[in-house]
Design a protein around this motif. Structure first.
Motif, PDB file in Angstrom:
ATOM      1  N   ILE A   1      44.384  -7.287  35.153  1.00 56.66           N
ATOM      2  CA  ILE A   1      44.564  -5.845  35.221  1.00 56.66           C
ATOM      3  C   ILE A   1      45.733  -5.576  36.171  1.00 56.66           C
ATOM      4  N   PRO A   2      46.781  -4.907  35.699  1.00 60.27           N
ATOM      5  CA  PRO A   2      47.851  -4.547  36.639  1.00 60.27           C
ATOM      6  C   PRO A   2      47.291  -3.594  37.692  1.00 60.27           C
ATOM      7  N   VAL A   3      47.676  -3.781  38.956  1.00 60.08           N
ATOM      8  CA  VAL A   3      47.089  -2.980  40.022  1.00 60.08           C
ATOM      9  C   VAL A   3      48.152  -2.550  41.026  1.00 60.08           C
TER      10      VAL A   3
ATOM     11  N   TYR B   1      44.742   1.402  41.980  1.00 57.49           N
ATOM     12  CA  TYR B   1      45.048   2.052  40.703  1.00 57.49           C
ATOM     13  C   TYR B   1      45.270   0.953  39.673  1.00 57.49           C
ATOM     14  N   MET B   2      44.487   0.982  38.581  1.00 62.44           N
ATOM     15  CA  MET B   2      44.588  -0.031  37.548  1.00 62.44           C
ATOM     16  C   MET B   2      44.720   0.598  36.174  1.00 62.44           C
ATOM     17  N   ASP B   3      45.640   0.095  35.369  1.00 60.67           N
ATOM     18  CA  ASP B   3      45.792   0.559  33.999  1.00 60.67           C
ATOM     19  C   ASP B   3      44.750  -0.135  33.127  1.00 60.67           C
ATOM     20  N   VAL B   4      43.940   0.665  32.442  1.00 63.48           N
ATOM     21  CA  VAL B   4      42.906   0.121  31.553  1.00 63.48           C
ATOM     22  C   VAL B   4      42.932   0.885  30.226  1.00 63.48           C
ATOM     23  N   PRO B   5      44.046   0.811  29.478  1.00 63.47           N
ATOM     24  CA  PRO B   5      44.144   1.591  28.244  1.00 63.47           C
ATOM     25  C   PRO B   5      43.103   1.169  27.218  1.00 63.47           C
ATOM     26  N   GLY B   6      42.542   2.152  26.547  1.00 58.72           N
ATOM     27  CA  GLY B   6      41.575   1.880  25.492  1.00 58.72           C
ATOM     28  C   GLY B   6      40.165   1.606  25.984  1.00 58.72           C
TER      29      GLY B   6
ATOM     30  N   MET C   1      39.364  -9.246  34.509  1.00 58.55           N
ATOM     31  CA  MET C   1      38.665  -9.409  35.781  1.00 58.55           C
ATOM     32  C   MET C   1      39.702  -9.566  36.887  1.00 58.55           C
ATOM     33  N   ARG C   2      39.465  -8.833  37.965  1.00 56.41           N
ATOM     34  CA  ARG C   2      40.268  -8.972  39.182  1.00 56.41           C
ATOM     35  C   ARG C   2      39.315  -8.999  40.360  1.00 56.41           C
ATOM     36  N   LYS C   3      39.657  -9.797  41.363  1.00 58.36           N
ATOM     37  CA  LYS C   3      38.863  -9.880  42.586  1.00 58.36           C
ATOM     38  C   LYS C   3      39.786  -9.621  43.768  1.00 58.36           C
ATOM     39  N   PHE C   4      39.240  -8.906  44.760  1.00 56.17           N
ATOM     40  CA  PHE C   4      39.994  -8.570  45.954  1.00 56.17           C
ATOM     41  C   PHE C   4      39.126  -8.828  47.175  1.00 56.17           C
ATOM     42  N   ASN C   5      39.674  -9.570  48.145  1.00 57.38           N
ATOM     43  CA  ASN C   5      38.979  -9.758  49.427  1.00 57.38           C
ATOM     44  C   ASN C   5      39.177  -8.495  50.244  1.00 57.38           C
ATOM     45  N   LEU C   6      38.095  -7.872  50.630  1.00 58.28           N
ATOM     46  CA  LEU C   6      38.181  -6.673  51.449  1.00 58.28           C
ATOM     47  C   LEU C   6      38.098  -7.057  52.921  1.00 58.28           C
TER      48      LEU C   6
ATOM     49  N   THR D   1      34.016   4.332  45.762  1.00 57.02           N
ATOM     50  CA  THR D   1      33.910   5.204  44.598  1.00 57.02           C
ATOM     51  C   THR D   1      34.929   4.768  43.552  1.00 57.02           C
ATOM     52  N   ALA D   2      34.635   5.086  42.298  1.00 56.12           N
ATOM     53  CA  ALA D   2      35.539   4.741  41.206  1.00 56.12           C
ATOM     54  C   ALA D   2      35.495   5.837  40.158  1.00 56.12           C
ATOM     55  N   LYS D   3      36.651   6.076  39.530  1.00 59.58           N
ATOM     56  CA  LYS D   3      36.705   7.002  38.407  1.00 59.58           C
ATOM     57  C   LYS D   3      37.725   6.483  37.408  1.00 59.58           C
ATOM     58  N   CYS D   4      37.496   6.792  36.141  1.00 54.98           N
ATOM     59  CA  CYS D   4      38.381   6.354  35.079  1.00 54.98           C
ATOM     60  C   CYS D   4      38.801   7.579  34.288  1.00 54.98           C
ATOM     61  N   GLU D   5      40.090   7.905  34.347  1.00 56.57           N
ATOM     62  CA  GLU D   5      40.626   9.059  33.632  1.00 56.57           C
ATOM     63  C   GLU D   5      41.954   8.689  32.989  1.00 56.57           C
ATOM     64  N   ASN D   6      42.123   9.050  31.731  1.00 54.54           N
ATOM     65  CA  ASN D   6      43.384   8.859  31.011  1.00 54.54           C
ATOM     66  C   ASN D   6      43.907   7.423  31.074  1.00 54.54           C
ATOM     67  N   GLY D   7      43.014   6.459  30.961  1.00 54.31           N
ATOM     68  CA  GLY D   7      43.425   5.057  30.940  1.00 54.31           C
ATOM     69  C   GLY D   7      43.769   4.465  32.290  1.00 54.31           C
ATOM     70  N   VAL D   8      43.442   5.182  33.377  1.00 55.18           N
ATOM     71  CA  VAL D   8      43.707   4.665  34.724  1.00 55.18           C
ATOM     72  C   VAL D   8      42.397   4.642  35.504  1.00 55.18           C
ATOM     73  N   LEU D   9      42.049   3.469  36.022  1.00 58.76           N
ATOM     74  CA  LEU D   9      40.878   3.318  36.873  1.00 58.76           C
ATOM     75  C   LEU D   9      41.339   3.446  38.317  1.00 58.76           C
ATOM     76  N   THR D  10      40.679   4.321  39.070  1.00 61.54           N
ATOM     77  CA  THR D  10      40.988   4.511  40.484  1.00 61.54           C
ATOM     78  C   THR D  10      39.759   4.146  41.299  1.00 61.54           C
ATOM     79  N   VAL D  11      39.898   3.161  42.171  1.00 65.99           N
ATOM     80  CA  VAL D  11      38.813   2.720  43.036  1.00 65.99           C
ATOM     81  C   VAL D  11      39.220   3.020  44.472  1.00 65.99           C
ATOM     82  N   VAL D  12      38.358   3.739  45.187  1.00 64.25           N
ATOM     83  CA  VAL D  12      38.641   4.120  46.572  1.00 64.25           C
ATOM     84  C   VAL D  12      37.650   3.397  47.479  1.00 64.25           C
ATOM     85  N   VAL D  13      38.190   2.638  48.431  1.00 63.31           N
ATOM     86  CA  VAL D  13      37.383   1.901  49.398  1.00 63.31           C
ATOM     87  C   VAL D  13      37.632   2.523  50.763  1.00 63.31           C
TER      88      VAL D  13
END
Length: 147
Positions: A36-38, A50-55, A103-108, A118-130
């Motif tokens: 996933i591009p991020v 911010y991740m592009d998740v088209p479709g 699949m993507r993994k990130f060490n926090l 929190t996470a939201k998916c709108e218009n093919g873009v996933l936004t995850v806020v930590v």
């Protein structure tokens, strides 16, 4: 030369956001997994991914935290095709491939509040806020008079 630059960069910027990204495994088949591009934004109060998740819809994406500090984002890679209600209809061309299993993994860092993600998916873009934890209070120095 790049090793020296990496060491100096690590010494000067030990909390670099780039340390969040876990490298992909080289033995994963490109047919079965995609990346996933991020974009990662580091703000004073939070990290925003911010991740592009088209479709893909929000029900196709899972955001979890594993091992107390690893943010994992994955999808099942399935897309539903619109079926016509009329009999005798069929696709004559199928160019849009279904999304890969992503699949993507990130060490926090320890400064993240993993219970406030929190996470939201709108218009093919996933936004995850930590959310980040507030910085620890600095130690107080109390001067004691000597009698």
């Amino acid at each position: 030369m790049s090793t020296v630059v990496d060491v100096v960069s690590q010494l000067l910027f030990p909390e670099s956001i780039e340390r969040l990204v876990i490298p992909s495994r080289s033995n994963e088949s490109s047919e079965n997994r995609g990346s996933i591009p991020v974009d990662i934004l580091d703000t004073p109060k939070e990290y925003i991914f911010y991740m592009d998740v088209p479709g893909l819809s929000k029900s196709d994406i899972q955001v979890t935290v594993e091992d107390e500090n690893t943010l994992v984002i994955r999808s099942n890679g399935k897309r539903k095709r619109e079926e016509s209600e009329e009999e005798g209809c069929k696709y004559v061309r199928l160019e849009r491939k279904p999304p890969l299993k992503l699949m993507r993994k990130f060490n926090l860092p320890d400064t993240c509040n993993v219970s406030a993600i929190t996470a939201k998916c709108e218009n093919g873009v996933l936004t995850v806020v930590v959310q980040k934890l507030p910085p620890p209070s600095k130690a107080k120095t109390v001067k004691v008079a000597i009698s």
